[in-house]
Structure formats: C-alpha cells, structure tokens
Design a protein around this motif. Sequence first.
Motif, PDB file in Angstrom:
ATOM      1  N   GLY A 100      18.569 -11.022  55.923  1.00  0.00           N
ATOM      2  CA  GLY A 100      18.437 -10.339  57.201  1.00  0.00           C
ATOM      3  C   GLY A 100      17.258  -9.389  57.228  1.00  0.00           C
ATOM      4  O   GLY A 100      16.471  -9.371  58.185  1.00  0.00           O
ATOM      5  N   PHE A 101      17.103  -8.592  56.166  1.00  0.00           N
ATOM      6  CA  PHE A 101      15.981  -7.663  56.107  1.00  0.00           C
ATOM      7  C   PHE A 101      14.647  -8.389  55.915  1.00  0.00           C
ATOM      8  O   PHE A 101      13.628  -8.014  56.499  1.00  0.00           O
ATOM      9  N   ALA A 102      14.658  -9.437  55.096  1.00  0.00           N
ATOM     10  CA  ALA A 102      13.408 -10.124  54.775  1.00  0.00           C
ATOM     11  C   ALA A 102      12.911 -11.008  55.915  1.00  0.00           C
ATOM     12  O   ALA A 102      11.698 -11.139  56.126  1.00  0.00           O
ATOM     13  N   ALA A 103      13.838 -11.623  56.646  1.00  0.00           N
ATOM     14  CA  ALA A 103      13.445 -12.631  57.634  1.00  0.00           C
ATOM     15  C   ALA A 103      13.768 -12.247  59.075  1.00  0.00           C
ATOM     16  O   ALA A 103      13.668 -13.086  59.976  1.00  0.00           O
ATOM     17  N   LYS A 104      14.144 -10.989  59.309  1.00  0.00           N
ATOM     18  CA  LYS A 104      14.544 -10.566  60.648  1.00  0.00           C
ATOM     19  C   LYS A 104      13.468 -10.866  61.691  1.00  0.00           C
ATOM     20  O   LYS A 104      13.740 -11.453  62.742  1.00  0.00           O
ATOM     21  N   ASP A 105      12.245 -10.459  61.412  1.00  0.00           N
ATOM     22  CA  ASP A 105      11.163 -10.635  62.378  1.00  0.00           C
ATOM     23  C   ASP A 105      10.828 -12.113  62.581  1.00  0.00           C
ATOM     24  O   ASP A 105      10.560 -12.554  63.703  1.00  0.00           O
ATOM     25  N   PHE A 106      10.832 -12.886  61.478  1.00  0.00           N
ATOM     26  CA  PHE A 106      10.536 -14.315  61.592  1.00  0.00           C
ATOM     27  C   PHE A 106      11.578 -15.023  62.450  1.00  0.00           C
ATOM     28  O   PHE A 106      11.241 -15.852  63.307  1.00  0.00           O
ATOM     29  N   ILE A 107      12.856 -14.698  62.221  1.00  0.00           N
ATOM     30  CA  ILE A 107      13.928 -15.314  62.994  1.00  0.00           C
ATOM     31  C   ILE A 107      13.799 -14.963  64.471  1.00  0.00           C
ATOM     32  O   ILE A 107      13.906 -15.824  65.345  1.00  0.00           O
ATOM     33  N   ALA A 108      13.533 -13.685  64.753  1.00  0.00           N
ATOM     34  CA  ALA A 108      13.413 -13.241  66.141  1.00  0.00           C
ATOM     35  C   ALA A 108      12.224 -13.882  66.846  1.00  0.00           C
ATOM     36  O   ALA A 108      12.289 -14.202  68.036  1.00  0.00           O
ATOM     37  N   THR A 109      11.141 -14.107  66.105  1.00  0.00           N
ATOM     38  CA  THR A 109       9.914 -14.626  66.707  1.00  0.00           C
ATOM     39  C   THR A 109       9.908 -16.138  66.836  1.00  0.00           C
ATOM     40  O   THR A 109       9.467 -16.685  67.854  1.00  0.00           O
TER      41      THR A 109
END
Length: 266
Positions: A100-109
């Motif tokens: 969640g912390f590592a991929a939060k931005d990638f998932i959202a984008t």
Amino acid sequence: MDTFQVIVLALIQGLTEFLPISSSAHLILPAQLLGWEDQGLSFDVAVNTGSLCAVIIYFRRELWSMFKAWGGSIFKGEHNDESKLAWWIILATIPAVIVGFAAKDFIATHLRNIEVVATTTIVFGLLLWWADRMTSKGLTEFQVGWKKALIIGVAQAMALIPGTSRSGATITAALMLGLGREAAARFSFLMSVPISLGAAILVTKDLLSSGEVIDYQALTLGIVVSFLAAYACIHVFLKLVSRIGMTPFVVYRLALGALLCVFIFA
C-alpha cells in the motif's frame, strides 16, 4: 449528494465490502449508469467507518479474546489458540501495508479504471470458483499457521488492485490452502479489522488536510446505512456459505465483469 445517493452508495459499500464481489467494481456503476459525480473523500471515510464498526461489533467476543491472549503472549509468555490467531492476523496484514505504501500512487494513477476493474472482476472470480471446487481439508482458522497466514496476507495485498475484492482474494487463498468455507470467511473478516482501521486513519488524515467541505448529515446517514448493511451481510454470509459455496458469487462476478465490458466497448 442527495439522500437517495447517500443511501445507495452506503448500501453498496456495506454489502460489497465483505462479500467476495469487489466493492470498487460496484462503486463504478452509479457513475456509469446515472452520471453521478465522485462522492468525495469524507464520504469514503464515513462508509468505511460504518463497515469497520460492523465487523468489530459482530466479532467483538472473538476480537476481545484475541486481544487479551495476544497481550498475555507478550507480557506473560502464555500462548494459546487465540494468541496465535492474533499473531497470524498481524502477520497477514504486513504485505498489504508494505504494498500500500510502496504502490499507492501507481495504483491511483494507472489502475483505477474500468478496464482494470472489469478484468480483475472476471479473473479473480474464476480463481474463486476453482479454489472453492478444489478445497477439501476443512481446516479451521486456528489451524492456519504463520506460512498460510503470510500467503493469505499476500493475497490481501493483491486486492489493492481495483476490482480484485479484498474478501474475495483472501477467501480464495484460504480455500486454496485447505481452510473450510466458513473458516476462510471468518479469517478474512478478522483480517479486515487492522487493515481497515489503518486505512481509515490514513484517509482521515488526508481528509483533514484536504480542506473538503463536510456534510455531517450525509456522513451520519452513510455511516448508519453502511453499518447496518455490512452487519447483515456478515451474518447472512457466514450462515449460508457452508451450504451454498462460492458459485453464486462467481456467477455474479462474471455477470458484473461482462456488464463492465459492455461499458468499455459500447
């Protein structure tokens, strides 16, 4: 949002949070079918809080026993089934926290789109069907062990991909590892407490710094409706899952995925 929108979205959240059918897939539909705008961060906090309260209250005895046993294992060195289960749930939470912390931005984008949701709804629906057909050992949640707990935790981390379904992914993994249907569901629901609590804290932090205008009347209604829907969903699901299995939810997921594909190619 008007009252009708609040009730519909809160019902969707409450009913789909704990069923293996993906809440994110369902929350796309009102916008697609009715042209509704995004409900906003404050409403997300409210309905998630309602669902979280439902699972905590439903499993209050189990959670309290686990908490006391967990404390005893730390301060007194006493270990029993409840303390082990508590440690396994903590272990199972770690992969989702890291991802969640590592991929939060990638998932959202990159992953919050209808194409991804349609694909994961169908693919993980088929995996759920296969796992339900293959399971035979009927282990209980007290027989999970740390290795199985970690694997189920990895499945929970994969559920950060929209459309996967947190409960669907964890129940699928638990069934593949030999847990019975009800035990798989119970372990999945208990796992939801720490990850949902952590997510609620983080989203609340984002809300407080966003400057978003808060409609407290709508939020209160959303919390109440989400709580009632989630509580009823947990109760009915645990009562029926051993008899009906996962096939009805698989069929539903495939139908939902097909409907989303219609929107994609229309």
